[in-house]
Scaffold this motif. Structure first.
Motif, mmCIF file in Angstrom:
data_model
loop_
_atom_site.group_PDB
_atom_site.id
_atom_site.type_symbol
_atom_site.label_atom_id
_atom_site.label_comp_id
_atom_site.label_asym_id
_atom_site.label_seq_id
_atom_site.Cartn_x
_atom_site.Cartn_y
_atom_site.Cartn_z
ATOM 1 N N ARG A 19 -72.356 39.405 75.780
ATOM 2 C CA ARG A 19 -71.905 38.629 74.613
ATOM 3 C C ARG A 19 -71.117 37.378 75.009
ATOM 4 N NH1 ARG A 19 -73.841 38.096 69.890
ATOM 5 N NH2 ARG A 19 -74.075 40.347 69.768
ATOM 6 N N ALA A 20 -70.230 37.479 75.985
ATOM 7 C CA ALA A 20 -69.439 36.305 76.390
ATOM 8 C C ALA A 20 -70.341 35.226 76.972
ATOM 9 C CB ALA A 20 -68.365 36.713 77.405
ATOM 10 N N THR A 21 -71.311 35.636 77.778
ATOM 11 C CA THR A 21 -72.269 34.680 78.348
ATOM 12 C C THR A 21 -73.080 34.032 77.241
ATOM 13 O OG1 THR A 21 -72.411 35.938 80.402
ATOM 14 C CG2 THR A 21 -74.220 34.421 79.931
ATOM 15 N N TRP A 22 -73.485 34.813 76.247
ATOM 16 C CA TRP A 22 -74.266 34.271 75.124
ATOM 17 C C TRP A 22 -73.486 33.157 74.431
ATOM 18 C CZ3 TRP A 22 -73.524 34.012 69.804
ATOM 19 C CH2 TRP A 22 -74.650 33.625 69.049
ATOM 20 N N TRP A 23 -72.203 33.397 74.150
ATOM 21 C CA TRP A 23 -71.402 32.380 73.474
ATOM 22 C C TRP A 23 -71.353 31.091 74.285
ATOM 23 C CZ3 TRP A 23 -70.231 32.041 68.619
ATOM 24 C CH2 TRP A 23 -70.062 33.193 67.844
ATOM 25 N N MET A 24 -71.179 31.224 75.591
ATOM 26 C CA MET A 24 -71.092 30.030 76.437
ATOM 27 C C MET A 24 -72.428 29.292 76.520
ATOM 28 S SD MET A 24 -68.474 31.075 79.484
ATOM 29 C CE MET A 24 -69.229 32.630 79.894
ATOM 30 N N GLU A 25 -73.525 30.054 76.570
ATOM 31 C CA GLU A 25 -74.835 29.411 76.704
ATOM 32 C C GLU A 25 -75.287 28.715 75.425
ATOM 33 O OE1 GLU A 25 -75.892 28.919 79.484
ATOM 34 O OE2 GLU A 25 -75.495 30.613 80.801
ATOM 35 N N VAL A 26 -74.946 29.278 74.276
ATOM 36 C CA VAL A 26 -75.392 28.658 73.010
ATOM 37 C C VAL A 26 -74.362 27.684 72.451
ATOM 38 C CG1 VAL A 26 -76.865 30.642 72.455
ATOM 39 C CG2 VAL A 26 -74.560 30.501 71.462
ATOM 40 N N ALA A 27 -73.235 27.522 73.120
ATOM 41 C CA ALA A 27 -72.190 26.602 72.628
ATOM 42 C C ALA A 27 -72.717 25.195 72.353
ATOM 43 C CB ALA A 27 -71.017 26.565 73.614
ATOM 44 N N PRO A 28 -73.593 24.613 73.214
ATOM 45 C CA PRO A 28 -74.101 23.271 72.888
ATOM 46 C C PRO A 28 -74.845 23.213 71.551
ATOM 47 C CG PRO A 28 -74.513 23.774 75.191
ATOM 48 C CD PRO A 28 -74.025 25.052 74.555
ATOM 49 N N VAL A 29 -75.542 24.280 71.198
ATOM 50 C CA VAL A 29 -76.246 24.328 69.901
ATOM 51 C C VAL A 29 -75.225 24.339 68.773
ATOM 52 C CG1 VAL A 29 -77.779 25.707 68.440
ATOM 53 C CG2 VAL A 29 -78.230 25.522 70.900
ATOM 54 N N LEU A 30 -74.171 25.121 68.941
ATOM 55 C CA LEU A 30 -73.145 25.225 67.903
ATOM 56 C C LEU A 30 -72.385 23.913 67.732
ATOM 57 C CD1 LEU A 30 -71.810 28.781 68.816
ATOM 58 C CD2 LEU A 30 -73.528 28.171 67.087
ATOM 59 N N VAL A 31 -72.253 23.145 68.810
ATOM 60 C CA VAL A 31 -71.604 21.831 68.735
ATOM 61 C C VAL A 31 -72.551 20.792 68.134
ATOM 62 C CG1 VAL A 31 -70.665 19.938 70.124
ATOM 63 C CG2 VAL A 31 -70.014 22.300 70.633
ATOM 64 N N ALA A 32 -73.825 20.832 68.536
ATOM 65 C CA ALA A 32 -74.792 19.822 68.084
ATOM 66 C C ALA A 32 -75.150 19.962 66.614
ATOM 67 C CB ALA A 32 -76.057 19.905 68.934
ATOM 68 N N THR A 33 -75.175 21.191 66.102
ATOM 69 C CA THR A 33 -75.629 21.413 64.722
ATOM 70 C C THR A 33 -74.829 20.620 63.696
ATOM 71 O OG1 THR A 33 -76.511 23.587 65.289
ATOM 72 C CG2 THR A 33 -76.074 23.165 62.961
ATOM 73 N N PRO A 34 -73.501 20.708 63.658
ATOM 74 C CA PRO A 34 -72.782 19.917 62.647
ATOM 75 C C PRO A 34 -72.884 18.412 62.871
ATOM 76 C CG PRO A 34 -71.237 21.064 64.095
ATOM 77 C CD PRO A 34 -72.595 21.579 64.420
ATOM 78 N N ILE A 35 -72.988 17.991 64.122
ATOM 79 C CA ILE A 35 -73.132 16.555 64.402
ATOM 80 C C ILE A 35 -74.458 16.046 63.852
ATOM 81 C CG2 ILE A 35 -73.387 14.839 66.236
ATOM 82 C CD1 ILE A 35 -71.446 16.595 67.914
ATOM 83 N N LEU A 36 -75.533 16.768 64.139
ATOM 84 C CA LEU A 36 -76.852 16.361 63.648
ATOM 85 C C LEU A 36 -76.923 16.422 62.126
ATOM 86 C CD1 LEU A 36 -79.050 18.165 66.318
ATOM 87 C CD2 LEU A 36 -78.798 15.688 66.035
#
Length: 198
Positions: A19-36
């Motif tokens: 789970r911790a690795t998952w959060w770190m790996e998908v973090a760019p998606v979570l950051v990009a979504t509101p920006i886009l």
């Protein structure tokens, strides 16, 4: 794209390997979504840039679900090509160069009116390498903080040169985008409302 990413995040995060690795790996998606989402009306990206961003997000989600060293398609390629390691991490770093190259190129042309040409492409490539190096430093910091969980996040698979390989793969991805996608990208930029390559 947002619906695709929402579904991908749900599947990827359902029962990830760690789970911790998952959060770190998908973090760019979570950051990009509101920006886009917030910039979609003010500065809509070309369909090429958006398609590549969507694809990159899925690559990150798959890597997050399994950890890069355990992605099943990577094992299949490893057996087929007779490789010593699962190549999905290397593929992810090629994408880390290919996708940002087009996105950065588009932002430089549209927001800063940088002239299309070899200097623009070289600057985009250099920015991709800077992003890659920065990401490796973030991985280093996270690994030092995680200690025992570092191997899953880093995906080194025992390779002491993994950081250098990651940056080389990024360079290959960015150079591939330069050689194969810039003409197509220029054509799409000319169709964006009132904007084109200078």
């Amino acid at each position: 794209m947002f619906a695709l990413w929402a579904g991908g995040l749900a599947l990827s995060g359902w029962r990830p390997f760690d789970r911790a690795t998952w959060w770190m790996e998908v973090a760019p998606v979570l950051v990009a979504t509101p920006i886009l989402w917030t910039t979609r009306q003010r500065m809509p990206l070309t369909s090429l840039a958006l398609s590549l961003i969507a694809f990159h997000g899925l690559v990150l989600m798959i890597g997050g679900a399994y950890s890069y060293a355990r992605v099943p398609i990577g094992f299949a390629l490893q057996d087929w090509l007779g490789l010593a390691r699962n190549p999905y991490d290397r593929f992810g770093h090629v994408v880390q160069g290919l996708v940002p190259f087009i996105v950065l190129r588009e932002l430089l042309i549209r927001s800063h009116r940088v002239q299309a040409g070899w200097l623009l492409n070289l600057l985009s490539l250099a920015c991709c390498l800077a992003i890659s190096a920065s990401y490796e430093l973030i991985e280093f910091a996270a690994a030092k903080a995680l200690e025992q969980g570092a191997d899953e996040f880093l995906g080194t698979q025992g390779d002491p040169w993994d950081t250098q390989w990651d940056m080389l793969m990024c360079l290959i991805g960015a150079a591939s985008a330069w050689l194969s996608l810039t003409t197509w990208h220029d054509r799409q930029l000319q169709t964006v409302a009132g904007l084109g390559t200078p």
